[in-house]
Design an enzyme around this catalytic site. Structure first.
Site, PDB file in Angstrom:
ATOM      1  N   PRO A 170       0.833  -1.207   0.000  1.00 50.43           N
ATOM      2  CA  PRO A 170       0.000   0.000   0.000  1.00 50.43           C
ATOM      3  C   PRO A 170       0.870   1.260   0.000  1.00 50.43           C
ATOM      4  CG  PRO A 170       0.251  -0.758   2.236  1.00 50.43           C
ATOM      5  CD  PRO A 170       1.125  -1.646   1.389  1.00 50.43           C
ATOM      6  N   TRP A 171       0.222   2.429   0.133  1.00 50.17           N
ATOM      7  CA  TRP A 171       0.977   3.684   0.047  1.00 50.17           C
ATOM      8  C   TRP A 171       1.341   4.281   1.401  1.00 50.17           C
ATOM      9  CZ3 TRP A 171      -2.280   6.561   2.775  1.00 50.17           C
ATOM     10  CH2 TRP A 171      -3.662   6.431   2.588  1.00 50.17           C
ATOM     11  N   LYS A 218       4.945  -5.382  -6.147  1.00 49.58           N
ATOM     12  CA  LYS A 218       4.149  -4.333  -6.785  1.00 49.58           C
ATOM     13  C   LYS A 218       3.913  -3.226  -5.757  1.00 49.58           C
ATOM     14  CE  LYS A 218      -0.350  -2.885  -7.592  1.00 49.58           C
ATOM     15  NZ  LYS A 218       0.196  -1.586  -7.558  1.00 49.58           N
ATOM     16  N   SER A 238       2.559   0.578  -4.427  1.00 46.86           N
ATOM     17  CA  SER A 238       1.380   1.400  -4.730  1.00 46.86           C
ATOM     18  C   SER A 238       1.742   2.400  -5.820  1.00 46.86           C
ATOM     19  CB  SER A 238       0.936   2.148  -3.476  1.00 46.86           C
ATOM     20  OG  SER A 238       0.094   3.218  -3.842  1.00 46.86           O
ATOM     21  N   SER A 250      -6.240  -2.732   1.726  1.00 42.88           N
ATOM     22  CA  SER A 250      -7.602  -2.639   2.256  1.00 42.88           C
ATOM     23  C   SER A 250      -8.311  -3.991   2.229  1.00 42.88           C
ATOM     24  CB  SER A 250      -8.396  -1.632   1.431  1.00 42.88           C
ATOM     25  OG  SER A 250      -8.509  -2.116   0.104  1.00 42.88           O
ATOM     26  N   GLU A 293      -2.638  -8.647   5.123  1.00 41.71           N
ATOM     27  CA  GLU A 293      -2.620  -7.710   6.252  1.00 41.71           C
ATOM     28  C   GLU A 293      -3.538  -6.572   5.855  1.00 41.71           C
ATOM     29  OE1 GLU A 293       1.516  -6.966   7.259  1.00 41.71           O
ATOM     30  OE2 GLU A 293       1.388  -8.879   8.279  1.00 41.71           O
ATOM     31  N   CYS A 352      -2.350   1.431   9.534  1.00 42.37           N
ATOM     32  CA  CYS A 352      -3.371   0.404   9.772  1.00 42.37           C
ATOM     33  C   CYS A 352      -3.586   0.220  11.263  1.00 42.37           C
ATOM     34  CB  CYS A 352      -2.967  -0.900   9.118  1.00 42.37           C
ATOM     35  SG  CYS A 352      -1.399  -1.514   9.719  1.00 42.37           S
ATOM     36  N   GLU A 408     -13.439   2.283   8.735  1.00 40.23           N
ATOM     37  CA  GLU A 408     -12.045   2.742   8.723  1.00 40.23           C
ATOM     38  C   GLU A 408     -11.953   4.045   7.909  1.00 40.23           C
ATOM     39  OE1 GLU A 408      -9.059   0.650   6.329  1.00 40.23           O
ATOM     40  OE2 GLU A 408      -7.679   0.744   8.028  1.00 40.23           O
ATOM     41  N   ILE A 409     -11.785   5.182   8.596  1.00 41.85           N
ATOM     42  CA  ILE A 409     -11.697   6.474   7.878  1.00 41.85           C
ATOM     43  C   ILE A 409     -10.271   6.676   7.355  1.00 41.85           C
ATOM     44  CG2 ILE A 409     -11.961   8.988   8.126  1.00 41.85           C
ATOM     45  CD1 ILE A 409     -14.197   8.442  10.181  1.00 41.85           C
ATOM     46  N   PHE A 410      -9.279   6.200   8.101  1.00 41.75           N
ATOM     47  CA  PHE A 410      -7.867   6.218   7.677  1.00 41.75           C
ATOM     48  C   PHE A 410      -7.342   7.642   7.499  1.00 41.75           C
ATOM     49  CE2 PHE A 410      -4.304   4.116   5.201  1.00 41.75           C
ATOM     50  CZ  PHE A 410      -3.985   3.247   6.224  1.00 41.75           C
TER      51      PHE A 410
HETATM   52  P1  NAD Z   1      -5.471  -0.736  -1.446  1.00 39.50           P
HETATM   53  O1  NAD Z   1      -6.130  -2.000  -1.034  1.00 39.50           O
HETATM   54  O2  NAD Z   1      -6.253   0.245  -2.214  1.00 39.50           O
HETATM   55  O3  NAD Z   1      -4.170  -1.044  -2.339  1.00 39.50           O
HETATM   56  C1  NAD Z   1      -3.126  -1.871  -1.871  1.00 39.50           C
HETATM   57  C2  NAD Z   1      -2.345  -2.391  -3.068  1.00 39.50           C
HETATM   58  O4  NAD Z   1      -3.160  -3.312  -3.787  1.00 39.50           O
HETATM   59  C3  NAD Z   1      -1.935  -1.310  -4.075  1.00 39.50           C
HETATM   60  O5  NAD Z   1      -0.623  -1.581  -4.517  1.00 39.50           O
HETATM   61  C4  NAD Z   1      -2.955  -1.504  -5.184  1.00 39.50           C
HETATM   62  O6  NAD Z   1      -2.506  -1.051  -6.431  1.00 39.50           O
HETATM   63  C5  NAD Z   1      -3.105  -3.015  -5.178  1.00 39.50           C
HETATM   64  N1  NAD Z   1      -4.311  -3.534  -5.842  1.00 39.50           N
HETATM   65  C6  NAD Z   1      -5.445  -2.881  -6.191  1.00 39.50           C
HETATM   66  N2  NAD Z   1      -6.318  -3.740  -6.778  1.00 39.50           N
HETATM   67  C7  NAD Z   1      -5.728  -4.953  -6.790  1.00 39.50           C
HETATM   68  C8  NAD Z   1      -6.130  -6.243  -7.251  1.00 39.50           C
HETATM   69  N3  NAD Z   1      -7.310  -6.458  -7.796  1.00 39.50           N
HETATM   70  N4  NAD Z   1      -5.270  -7.284  -7.108  1.00 39.50           N
HETATM   71  C9  NAD Z   1      -4.068  -7.100  -6.526  1.00 39.50           C
HETATM   72  N5  NAD Z   1      -3.639  -5.905  -6.060  1.00 39.50           N
HETATM   73  C10 NAD Z   1      -4.453  -4.841  -6.196  1.00 39.50           C
HETATM   74  O7  NAD Z   1      -4.886  -0.091  -0.102  1.00 39.50           O
HETATM   75  P2  NAD Z   1      -4.199   1.338   0.058  1.00 39.50           P
HETATM   76  O8  NAD Z   1      -5.275   2.359  -0.101  1.00 39.50           O
HETATM   77  O9  NAD Z   1      -2.970   1.408  -0.762  1.00 39.50           O
HETATM   78  O10 NAD Z   1      -3.721   1.264   1.599  1.00 39.50           O
HETATM   79  C11 NAD Z   1      -4.544   1.556   2.674  1.00 39.50           C
HETATM   80  C12 NAD Z   1      -5.151   0.293   3.269  1.00 39.50           C
HETATM   81  O11 NAD Z   1      -4.123  -0.607   3.647  1.00 39.50           O
HETATM   82  C13 NAD Z   1      -5.925   0.560   4.555  1.00 39.50           C
HETATM   83  O12 NAD Z   1      -7.109  -0.199   4.558  1.00 39.50           O
HETATM   84  C14 NAD Z   1      -4.991   0.070   5.644  1.00 39.50           C
HETATM   85  O13 NAD Z   1      -5.620  -0.289   6.843  1.00 39.50           O
HETATM   86  C15 NAD Z   1      -4.348  -1.093   4.963  1.00 39.50           C
HETATM   87  N6  NAD Z   1      -3.079  -1.445   5.621  1.00 39.50           N
HETATM   88  C16 NAD Z   1      -3.001  -2.566   6.398  1.00 39.50           C
HETATM   89  C17 NAD Z   1      -1.810  -2.897   7.056  1.00 39.50           C
HETATM   90  C18 NAD Z   1      -1.682  -4.132   7.930  1.00 39.50           C
HETATM   91  O14 NAD Z   1      -0.558  -4.548   8.168  1.00 39.50           O
HETATM   92  N7  NAD Z   1      -2.747  -4.728   8.411  1.00 39.50           N
HETATM   93  C19 NAD Z   1      -0.700  -2.066   6.919  1.00 39.50           C
HETATM   94  C20 NAD Z   1      -0.810  -0.933   6.119  1.00 39.50           C
HETATM   95  C21 NAD Z   1      -2.007  -0.637   5.471  1.00 39.50           C
END
Ligand code: NAD
Length: 473
Positions: free
Chosen positions: A142-143, A167, A169, A219, A240, A274, A375-377
């Site tokens: 993620p980002w 991959k 973000s 997410s 995660e 997160c 989750e507003i984040f």
């Molecule tokens: P996101 O789910 O939008 O994206 C995460 C990654 O998945 C990005 O690289 C995105 O391009 C990729 N992706 C998108 N569609 C996909 C698909 N169909 N198949 C495979 N990959 C795909 O999440 P985000 O907005 O980048 O990050 C924020 C979220 O991450 C929040 O919900 C946060 O809670 C969560 N997070 C969780 C943890 C943890 O350890 N539990 C840690 C950090 C962030």
């Protein structure tokens, strides 16, 4: 523009922009061309075969040298994180060094969990349980932690003898590319490759022949798609996912210390962690003091460019995310919550068009409302009042998430109840929600699937298990 990672012949290029000043371009990255994913997997497979022949202990030493080099370049990596993610430079450096520290903790794991002996049911037969490298692991990041998340996945993968295709973000690829640049001279060619691609292509990659596991952080919604793609390929997952983490404030001899810990855990990285605390469940009698104390602490926050030393909170990472935080907080207020601090987007000095949001405290939040369970984040703290500890536990566990939780109390009886009853992967008593570098990291319910990161459990993702029977006569 500061970063350019575009291979010759790349037609499609992703561009990133500084969230504090979105007119400023930060990086350009070449997207994997159509049909290019299979080639990445093939190259990863041959690099992995070479790397798996290196003895376990030696692999740990090489990863250690990689981490030394990452430490030398920590300032450069931190600048890349701040430029694309927006968090303040001190936090960007701290996340980089935390990723290094977790990686160092993992360096010895391959040597420690290489296998074990078991009893035999037959004479003159010795039973061994062996673990071997899994193969090619896809990592999807993620980002919010552009340096730490890649390190958290890469170090165990390499230590256990795997290749990794990562991959990042689309908003924050620079740090992952810098890590790959640092890794290049130390490892076989193509052992660690970066795949710049969209979500749909990432799904194809997971489902591809030759991919052996996927480690995903992001997410819940995307996690479901990753899980489905992995199921089609019958490969293990480490997911995660999100959280709606609560701090339960029941009683405290040091309410100021407790509120400092909560504010820190809620507002670090502008609430885009997160494990950020986003709900404060407070016993009725302490409610007003807690709301007042939290609101006061938000006044001390200085919004601005994360590169500026005076700034204590940067912008949100990107425009769609700012719009989402705005819309969800507005909905929470429509549903009856009262904004006692913040509650709207903000402007910051010298940051034209930056994606800033005011640190916000919502009072009178209903447990099952937007502020109470979604989750507003962002930097938004929802305060929910409760009458007794039974009600607190019911509210605490009343969301689909189960990542992290905190209790502030000096009562041993309540602490023991919390350790038994809080349905979360991580449990903190009398401090905020920031985890240590040597503790398992993960969540239950909709916050995670599969083995936790960090520590021995990571071996379940990054190695396969084998039962060996060795007879003699
Ligand atoms: P996101 O789910 O939008 O994206 C995460 C990654 O998945 C990005 O690289 C995105 O391009 C990729 N992706 C998108 N569609 C996909 C698909 N169909 N198949 C495979 N990959 C795909 O999440 P985000 O907005 O980048 O990050 C924020 C979220 O991450 C929040 O919900 C946060 O809670 C969560 N997070 C969780 C943890 C943890 O350890 N539990 C840690 C950090 C962030």
């Amino acid at each position: 523009m500061q970063y350019e990672f575009v291979a010759q012949g790349s037609n499609d290029v992703w561009r990133t922009f500084n969230p504090a000043r979105p007119s400023e371009e930060v990086g350009r990255y070449g997207v994997v061309p159509p049909g290019g994913l299979a080639a990445l997997v093939e190259r990863a497979r041959s690099a992995q075969a070479e790397w798996a022949r290196v003895p376990d202990v030696e692999r740990g030493l090489v990863v250690g040298r990689f981490l030394d080099a990452v430490t030398e370049h920590a300032d450069r990596i931190a600048e890349a994180v701040t430029a694309e993610q927006g968090k303040i430079l001190a936090e960007a450096k701290a996340e980089t060094l935390k990723g290094v520290a977790e990686g160092r903790f993992m360096c010895g794991e391959a040597a420690r969990v290489g296998g074990s002996a078991a009893g035999s049911a037959r004479p003159q037969v010795r039973n061994l349980i062996l673990r071997r490298p899994r193969g090619v692991v896809v990592a999807i990041c993620p980002w919010n932690f552009p340096a730490m998340t890649p390190l958290r996945k890469l170090c165990p993968a390499l230590v256990f003898g795997n290749a990794m295709i990562m991959k990042p973000s689309q908003f924050t690829p620079a740090a992952a590319f810098l890590l790959a640049e640092i890794a290049r001279p130390l490892f076989p060619n193509d052992l660690f490759q970066i795949a710049v691609c969209g979500g749909a292509q990432a799904g194809e990659l997971i489902a591809m022949d030759g991919v052996d596991a996927v480690s995903f952080t992001g997410s819940v919604e995307t996690g479901r798609k990753v899980y489905a793609a992995a199921a089609s390929n019958l490969i293990p997952v480490q997911l995660e996912l999100g959280g709606k983490n609560a701090a339960v404030v029941n009683d405290s001899d040091d309410l100021d210390g407790c509120l400092d810990a909560i504010t820190g855990a809620a507002l670090m990285t502008a609430g885009q962690r997160c494990t950020a605390i986003s709900r404060v469940l407070v016993r009725d009698e302490l409610g007003d003091a807690v709301v007042e104390g939290l609101a006061e602490r938000t006044q001390a926050v200085r919004l601005g460019d994360g590169m500026h030393p005076q700034t204590t909170m940067g912008p949100l990472c990107n425009e769609p995310h700012l719009r989402s935080v705005e819309a969800m907080t507005a909905r929470a207020i429509e549903e009856g919550a009262k904004a006692v601090a913040g509650g709207a987007a903000a402007v910051a000095e010298d940051c034209e068009g930056g994606y800033f949001y005011q640190p916000t405290v919502l009072d009178g939040v209903a447990p099952q409302s937007t502020g109470g369970c979604e989750e507003i984040f962002g930097p938004v703290i929802s305060v929910i009042r409760y009458r007794d500890f039974d009600e607190a536990m019911e509210i605490l566990n009343g969301t689909p998430f189960g990542l992290t939780s905190c209790l502030f109390s000096d009562s041993n009886r309540l602490v023991q109840r919390f350790l038994n009853e809080s349905r979360n992967g991580m449990l903190h008593v009398n401090h905020g929600s920031v985890p240590d570098i040597n503790m398992p990291f993960g969540g239950i319910k909709h916050s995670g699937v599969g083995p936790y990161s960090v520590g021995a459990s990571a071996s379940q993702v990054y190695t396969t298990e084998h039962a060996a029977y060795i007879g003699w006569n």
